[in-house]
Each structure stands twice: as C-alpha cells, then as structure tokens.
Design a protein around this motif. Structure first.
Motif, PDB file in Angstrom:
ATOM      1  N   PRO A 170     -49.236 -18.741  29.671  1.00  0.00           N
ATOM      2  CA  PRO A 170     -49.513 -19.862  28.764  1.00  0.00           C
ATOM      3  C   PRO A 170     -48.216 -20.464  28.238  1.00  0.00           C
ATOM      4  CG  PRO A 170     -50.896 -17.965  28.229  1.00  0.00           C
ATOM      5  CD  PRO A 170     -49.871 -17.489  29.208  1.00  0.00           C
ATOM      6  N   SER A 203     -58.739 -21.587  30.638  1.00  0.00           N
ATOM      7  CA  SER A 203     -57.313 -21.493  30.937  1.00  0.00           C
ATOM      8  C   SER A 203     -57.102 -20.517  32.075  1.00  0.00           C
ATOM      9  CB  SER A 203     -56.527 -21.041  29.701  1.00  0.00           C
ATOM     10  OG  SER A 203     -56.894 -19.721  29.319  1.00  0.00           O
ATOM     11  N   LEU A 227     -54.353 -25.416  31.047  1.00  0.00           N
ATOM     12  CA  LEU A 227     -55.250 -25.494  29.886  1.00  0.00           C
ATOM     13  C   LEU A 227     -56.256 -26.616  30.117  1.00  0.00           C
ATOM     14  CD1 LEU A 227     -52.635 -25.126  26.991  1.00  0.00           C
ATOM     15  CD2 LEU A 227     -54.085 -23.350  28.001  1.00  0.00           C
ATOM     16  N   TYR A 228     -57.535 -26.273  30.057  1.00  0.00           N
ATOM     17  CA  TYR A 228     -58.576 -27.261  30.343  1.00  0.00           C
ATOM     18  C   TYR A 228     -59.017 -27.937  29.047  1.00  0.00           C
ATOM     19  CZ  TYR A 228     -62.465 -29.347  32.916  1.00  0.00           C
ATOM     20  OH  TYR A 228     -63.325 -30.225  33.517  1.00  0.00           O
TER      21      TYR A 228
END
Length: 261
Positions: A170, A203, A227-228
C-alpha cells in the motif's frame, strides 16, 4: 432463541455464503416460508430446500427474494454467479455441521417437505449439473455483504497467464506491462485472475491488474495504486457500459473476460 438448521458439511464455500446471506435477508423481512412462496414463483418446499442448502438456489429465486425483501440484488447475484462454478456434493452426502455465521433465529413453522421437488427442477440452471472446473476467488464480507477483493502471493486465483509473483505494498504506484499476453489474453504482470471480485474500497494486486487493463483499453482509473476508489469504479462502469455489461462497477468474471481482451 432457536437457530436455523445447520448447513450440510459438504456444501461448497461460496454456496454456503450465499445461503447465509439469503437466510439473513429472509429473517430481516419477517416473512415465513408460506408468505415467501405466496410472493414469489417458488413453493414453500422449494424455499425450505434452498435455505437449508439441500439444493442450489436458482438465479431467479435470488432476484425474487431480494425484491420481496426490498433489497438490491446486485451483490447477491454476483455471489450467485461465483457460487454457480462450484461442484455440489451428491444428494445426501455429508452430515450437517454447525454454521457459526447463520446467527440465532426462530425456525420457520411451515417447515416444508420434498413433495414438489420434481416441479421445481425447472428453476435450476443447467450449469449446476456440470462439474465445476475451479473454485471461486477470494471474497470478503462486511455486515454480511460482499465489499472487497482479497490478495495473495501472486494475486492470481485462476492460475492462468504468465504474470510473475508480485508483492502488493500500500502507498506506492505500479507500472503496467502492456505487452503481456498468453492464450490470447492480456496480462499486466500483477495478477492472473479471471474471476476475482472487486468492489469499492478493495485493494491488492487484483486491483492493480484491473487498473492497468482499464488504462490499456483507454479508460482512466486514476493512479495505478491498487486501491479501488470512486475514480476506478467510475472507470469500470464506463468500461462495462461500452462493452454492454451490467454497469454496476463491480469487477467480476464477465468484466475480467472483457478486460483481458
């Protein structure tokens, strides 16, 4: 308070999750099996079989249950599509086991029998009679509904394609391999999945792959960060509309098939 009957131990995982969601929807509505039969095209005994994991639930039954309960059927139908790929055990195989996710609820007094099984077979899609090739990909549920896509070492659930193993981190951005192809399908090097489900706030490597494929097709998902968010979902809806798919913003098997072209 008494519980639902335990679901059969041999019930496939995604089919089990679907039945649990339908049970919760029915409980929330307060409808008994007789009332449910009166409001849908399925008999009381059919609902007893569906909600106790004795028989696969037809897609139309999912739609009608959601309708009479005032719920949006979209996510249930996505789960139904994935569950339809699973192979059900032979009739009567396996003993029931405890279902920790079913939750306490009163049993339905109507019960329901097996007398109308033959009449109800017309509602079951033919694909349930065929052996399933693969189990469905990761699903995550929050408050009983599908919300995001899972992650894995290589990001792939179907095992197809030539993508190298990747580790999702991330807070960073990713490059896309626009030339990766195998078996006439496109891969961007982050996931080989053909059926992982992605919805808002998902994600992971599957999301990176979807973002790369959207960009390759000319639909801007924003930053390729795995990241959606709303921007990526809007791009998916535009892509689905262009490909004459249901524009729900959920990346599932049909959307992946188009993204891989």
């Amino acid at each position: 308070m008494p519980r639902w009957k335990s679901l059969p131990s041999g019930l496939p995982e995604k089919s089990r999750q679907l039945v649990i969601q339908l049970r919760r929807l029915k409980d929330h509505s307060g409808l008994g099996l007789t009332a449910l039969a009166a409001k849908t095209g399925y008999s009381r005994s059919s609902w007893e079989r569906y909600l106790n994991g004795k028989q696969p639930v037809p897609r139309k039954a999912v739609e009608e249950l959601a309708k009479v309960c005032g719920a949006d059927p979209t996510k249930l139908l996505v789960l139904h599509e994935i569950a339809g790929r699973e192979e059900w055990p032979a009739a009567g195989a396996g003993e029931p086991d405890a279902d920790p996710d079913a939750g306490p609820t009163a049993p339905d007094p109507e019960g329901g029998g097996e007398g109308e099984r033959a009449a109800d077979r017309r509602h079951v899609p033919l694909r349930y009679a065929l052996p399933a090739a693969l189990a469905a990909a990761a699903l995550a549920f929050a408050a009983g509904f599908l919300v995001a896509d899972g992650t894995g070492d290589d990001g792939g659930s179907a095992g197809r394609g030539a993508a190298k193993p990747v580790t999702y981190e991330p807070g960073r951005t990713y490059d896309c391999d626009d030339d990766g192809r195998k078996d006439d399908a496109a891969y961007a090097g982050h996931s080989t999945t053909a059926d992982a489900l992605i919805d808002i706030n998902g994600s992971g490597p599957h999301v990176v792959e979807a973002q790369c494929q959207l960009k390759r097709h000319g639909f801007d998902p924003g930053v390729i960060d795995g990241l959606y968010g709303p921007g990526a979902k809007a791009a998916v809806k535009e892509f689905q509309t262009a490909r004459k798919l249901v524009a729900d913003g959920i990346v599932g098997p049909d959307t992946w098939a188009e993204l891989r072209k």
